[in-house]
Design a protein around this motif. Structure first.
Motif, PDB file in Angstrom:
ATOM      1  N   LEU A 159      32.880  18.080  41.551  1.00 32.24           N
ATOM      2  CA  LEU A 159      33.118  18.302  40.127  1.00 32.24           C
ATOM      3  C   LEU A 159      33.935  17.161  39.526  1.00 32.24           C
ATOM      4  O   LEU A 159      33.693  16.732  38.397  1.00 32.24           O
ATOM      5  CB  LEU A 159      33.832  19.634  39.917  1.00 32.24           C
ATOM      6  CG  LEU A 159      32.964  20.870  40.142  1.00 32.24           C
ATOM      7  CD1 LEU A 159      33.823  22.118  40.228  1.00 32.24           C
ATOM      8  CD2 LEU A 159      31.948  21.005  39.025  1.00 32.24           C
ATOM      9  N   LEU A 160      34.916  16.672  40.316  1.00 30.85           N
ATOM     10  CA  LEU A 160      35.722  15.548  39.827  1.00 30.85           C
ATOM     11  C   LEU A 160      34.850  14.314  39.639  1.00 30.85           C
ATOM     12  O   LEU A 160      35.023  13.564  38.675  1.00 30.85           O
ATOM     13  CB  LEU A 160      36.857  15.244  40.802  1.00 30.85           C
ATOM     14  CG  LEU A 160      38.069  16.162  40.690  1.00 30.85           C
ATOM     15  CD1 LEU A 160      39.064  15.866  41.791  1.00 30.85           C
ATOM     16  CD2 LEU A 160      38.733  15.987  39.331  1.00 30.85           C
ATOM     17  N   THR A 197      33.171  14.722  36.418  1.00 31.48           N
ATOM     18  CA  THR A 197      34.094  14.497  35.309  1.00 31.48           C
ATOM     19  C   THR A 197      34.320  13.013  35.069  1.00 31.48           C
ATOM     20  O   THR A 197      34.144  12.507  33.960  1.00 31.48           O
ATOM     21  CB  THR A 197      35.441  15.175  35.592  1.00 31.48           C
ATOM     22  OG1 THR A 197      35.203  16.530  35.915  1.00 31.48           O
ATOM     23  CG2 THR A 197      36.357  15.076  34.390  1.00 31.48           C
ATOM     24  N   ALA A 249      38.687  18.932  37.419  1.00 32.96           N
ATOM     25  CA  ALA A 249      37.471  19.356  38.113  1.00 32.96           C
ATOM     26  C   ALA A 249      36.807  20.519  37.389  1.00 32.96           C
ATOM     27  O   ALA A 249      35.614  20.763  37.547  1.00 32.96           O
ATOM     28  CB  ALA A 249      37.797  19.744  39.550  1.00 32.96           C
ATOM     29  N   ALA A 276      33.527  21.150  46.716  1.00 34.49           N
ATOM     30  CA  ALA A 276      33.076  21.471  45.357  1.00 34.49           C
ATOM     31  C   ALA A 276      33.973  20.797  44.334  1.00 34.49           C
ATOM     32  O   ALA A 276      33.488  20.218  43.346  1.00 34.49           O
ATOM     33  CB  ALA A 276      33.073  22.982  45.146  1.00 34.49           C
ATOM     34  N   VAL A 277      35.299  20.851  44.568  1.00 38.65           N
ATOM     35  CA  VAL A 277      36.230  20.216  43.630  1.00 38.65           C
ATOM     36  C   VAL A 277      35.972  18.719  43.560  1.00 38.65           C
ATOM     37  O   VAL A 277      35.934  18.130  42.472  1.00 38.65           O
ATOM     38  CB  VAL A 277      37.691  20.507  44.038  1.00 38.65           C
ATOM     39  CG1 VAL A 277      38.649  19.604  43.282  1.00 38.65           C
ATOM     40  CG2 VAL A 277      38.022  21.962  43.770  1.00 38.65           C
ATOM     41  N   TRP A 304      36.430  20.642  34.230  1.00 41.81           N
ATOM     42  CA  TRP A 304      35.872  20.163  32.975  1.00 41.81           C
ATOM     43  C   TRP A 304      34.356  20.335  32.880  1.00 41.81           C
ATOM     44  O   TRP A 304      33.861  20.872  31.873  1.00 41.81           O
ATOM     45  CB  TRP A 304      36.282  18.697  32.730  1.00 41.81           C
ATOM     46  CG  TRP A 304      35.769  18.129  31.450  1.00 41.81           C
ATOM     47  CD1 TRP A 304      36.307  18.278  30.215  1.00 41.81           C
ATOM     48  CD2 TRP A 304      34.582  17.351  31.275  1.00 41.81           C
ATOM     49  NE1 TRP A 304      35.549  17.634  29.285  1.00 41.81           N
ATOM     50  CE2 TRP A 304      34.478  17.059  29.902  1.00 41.81           C
ATOM     51  CE3 TRP A 304      33.591  16.874  32.141  1.00 41.81           C
ATOM     52  CZ2 TRP A 304      33.428  16.305  29.377  1.00 41.81           C
ATOM     53  CZ3 TRP A 304      32.548  16.135  31.619  1.00 41.81           C
ATOM     54  CH2 TRP A 304      32.480  15.851  30.252  1.00 41.81           C
TER      55      TRP A 304
END
Lengths: 399, 299
Positions: free
Chosen positions: B27-28, B31, A331, B23-24, A333
């Protein structure tokens, strides 16, 4: 003499100790004589004299004690924290393990950048990338510094405070200690930890707002344990940056209030610019270089660092279950990619960093003008800064 | 004290734990979205990379279905950033690593690759070398229990339509320590569809003559010029026998050895062979398809 509160008197004595150590490093003074002088002034100071004699005695005690300290220790560390050293040895493997796990989870240079941000470990970082960070004035994000630990403590405190109240400070302290041990307790991290712990202590005692006094006290404690630290670039930079954060940023923040920028952006702008302004003369003096672009690069990158650190810590903790730990690590990255990408782009700009040499006396003069101006401003229109709340609050009870 | 208002994460709202998890997750998604996008964008060509790793050698074959062969690792960790550019985000496995010889400008980077990637197999001449880099490398290979093979001419490797064969060394160097480590250079010849490539490591003119005498030197479309373009390699008879369509020189900018040497450049020019240099063009990538090949520079 109303302005001379006990805490200011104490800060003055601390300053005197630091100044005394500097003087002691330049002159050879007989230990026995300077020891006696120190003792005499201490006795005078404690003998209940009227002002201003008491303050003068305390200041002279501080000066002579600093000089005495240098003569006795010749600037070297006199307290060997062997316990911490042994712990560090035992847990050094843990740090290596974390670095390994991170580098397995993330591609390069993201992986080593994450270890750098998290643990200040820059051994494996690409030399090119370090050069890029240097050019854009971002090396501080890959070194565990007072800055990192302040963020860490601020975030931990804000997460735990609503749950367990004041005990959250114990959690923060424990985290700082864990950090010190895992990173192997090098001088730079001990320094940052001493700063952060002092701030926590002040918070616990309920006197958070006298941030400059706390800073002076923390610096004096560090100087007492290792006098030669005064001449260390990192120490000077972190003291200057913290001072800027404490003294200048509330005023910049106040100025920016008129711009109707979002609160968070305002804080970042104010903190970044004040740290940059206060460290710039020192950076020119030590490195003969000035990163012109650093305000911009810091604004683009710094807001991401706390999130990167949080993801990194949680990811590292969950590494016991590799699949989940790796996934959470990934996450970070996009954030790390942004940091690398924007730094590279800014560094490629030819005016990013310029060579600049200034005579020492001009640098010293600049520092005196900046610090003097800020102190004058603080007397005229007091604005205090809380290291935890990052809020500028008008000091209502200022005399 | 309004502690819940503190910290930069404030913009995420009041329930910090929940907002952090969101948020994680976001973001994942970015990615994995990026990595899926990259995978979808990846054409079916075989990619041959010549990495700009400064003064040293490093080349990578990357098949469209995610197999990799890495030949040498350059002098430092910069190979890692290059690999990240070349390989998918979640691919942490390399099928084969070939160490052409034990000099640090070929071997050092391999160590950092072994630390971070799962490597299935290593080919090496077997020659020993008295250097810290070599000892660290041997220790790490033993610790990670990686299959390591001492090769001589004739060893083959096949993956996803890519075939490789070793042309040198002609004799076994296992557990020997040649005075000149270049004597044990592993030279490899590769074919994918009609396109062929030869990577000579640091093989010198003497070794080129040995191969010519054995009659094993054939035409190759792409030639990685020996020893960073030094005049100790790339003899005219060898260049004539290979008659490459393009020659690659892997060297660092302003390197202290003066590589590539003027004489080598002149020979190549006289034979009408176009030259690509990593010190001038940065990282070079060949896209090889069953129909032919094309290349891009400055990647």
């Amino acid at each position: 003499m109303e302005w001379l509160t006990p805490s200011r008197k104490f800060a003055l004595t601390c300053l005197a100790v630091i100044a005394g150590a500097v003087i002691g490093s330049y002159f050879e003074i007989d230990r026995l004589i300077i020891g006696w002088v120190t003792a005499i002034w201490l006795i005078v100071a404690l003998s209940g004299q009227d002002e201003p004699i008491e303050t003068i005695a305390f200041t002279l005690f501080g000066l002579s004690f600093g000089a005495f300290l240098w003569q006795v220790t010749t600037g070297e560390v006199w307290l060997n924290l062997t316990v911490i050293g042994q712990l560090a040895g035992a847990l050094g493997n843990l740090r290596d393990l974390i670095v390994d796990k991170i580098s397995l989870a993330l591609p390069e240079p993201h992986g080593s950048l994450m270890s750098g941000i998290l643990l200040g470990n820059r051994i494996k970082l690409d030399k090119d990338l370090i050069d890029i960070f240097r050019a854009v004035g971002l090396t501080h994000i890959i070194a565990v510094s007072g800055y990192n630990l302040t963020i860490l403590t601020a975030n931990t405190t804000s997460i735990f405070w609503p749950l367990i109240g004041r005990k959250a400070l114990w959690v923060s302290s424990a985290l700082i200690l864990l950090f010190v041990i895992i990173t192997g307790a090098p001088a730079s991290i001990l320094r940052a930890a001493a700063m952060a712990l002092t701030v926590i202590l002040a918070k616990y005692l309920g006197r958070p707002s006298r941030a400059v006094n706390i800073l002076i006290f923390a610096a004096a404690v560090l100087v007492m344990f290792e006098p030669k630290i005064i001449f260390d670039v990192g120490f000077q930079l972190s003291v200057a940056a913290t001072y800027g954060l404490v003294r200048l940023s509330p005023y910049l923040n106040r100025l920016l209030m008129r711009t109707k920028l979002p609160v968070i952006l305002r804080h970042i702008l104010a903190e970044t610019f004040s740290a940059i302004l206060l460290t710039a003369p020192l950076i020119i003096a030590h490195f003969e270089r000035l990163s012109v672009i650093s305000p911009l690069s810091n604004i683009l990158v710094l807001p991401l660092v706390p999130l990167v650190m949080t993801i990194g810590i949680i990811g590292a903790l969950l590494m016991v279950i590799p699949v989940i730990g790796n996934a959470i690590m990934l996450a970070s990255w996009p954030l790390l990619t942004w940091i690398i990408f924007s730094s590279e782009k800014l560094a490629s700009w030819q005016f990013a960093s310029t060579n600049l040499t200034l005579p020492v006396w001009i640098v010293a003069g600049l520092m005196i003008v900046i610090v003097g101006g800020l102190e004058w401003l603080n007397v005229r229109r007091p604005l205090q800064y809380d290291l935890f709340d990052r809020l500028a609050v008008e000091e209502k009870d200022a005399s | 004290m309004p502690a819940s208002d503190t910290g930069y994460l404030r913009f995420l709202g009041k329930n910090k734990a929940l907002q952090f998890v969101l948020a994680v997750i976001a973001l994942l998604l970015i990615t994995f979205g990026t990595s899926q996008f990259q995978a979808a964008e990846r054409d079916s060509a075989l990619r041959l990379w010549f990495f700009d790793v400064g003064q040293g050698d490093s080349a990578l074959f990357d098949t469209s279905d995610g197999h990799q062969v890495l030949i040498d690792g350059g002098p430092n960790t910069s190979v890692l950033s290059q690999l990240s550019k070349a390989m998918p985000l979640t691919d942490k496995e390399i099928d084969l690593i070939i160490v052409t010889h034990n000099h640090a400008d070929h071997l050092s980077g391999i160590y950092s690759v072994l630390e971070r990637y799962k490597v299935d197999e290593i080919w090496i001449s077997g020659a020993t070398y008295d250097s810290a880099t070599y000892k660290k490398f041997v220790a790490l290979v033993a610790e990670k229990k990686i299959k390591i093979i001492d090769v001589t001419a004739g060893k083959t490797f096949t993956v996803s339509g890519l075939t490789g064969i070793t042309l040198y060394p002609l004799e076994s160097f296992a557990a020997r320590a040649p005075e000149n480590p270049h004597d044990a250079s592993v030279v490899t010849y590769w074919q994918y569809g009609p396109t062929t490539a030869m990577l000579t490591g640091d093989a010198e003119s003497e070794h080129e003559a040995n191969m010519l005498a054995r009659g094993i030197v054939k035409h190759a479309d792409i030639l990685k010029v020996g020893h960073h373009g030094s005049n100790t390699s790339s003899s005219v008879p060898f260049l004539q026998a290979v008659s490459p369509k393009v020659a690659i020189i892997s060297a660092g900018q302003n390197n202290r050895y003066g590589h590539p040497h003027q004489i080598t450049l002149e020979h190549l020019q006289q034979l009408g062979i176009p030259v690509l240099r990593t010190d001038q063009s940065g990282t070079i990538r060949f896209d090889i398809t069953p129909e032919g090949y094309s290349y891009q520079t400055s990647l």
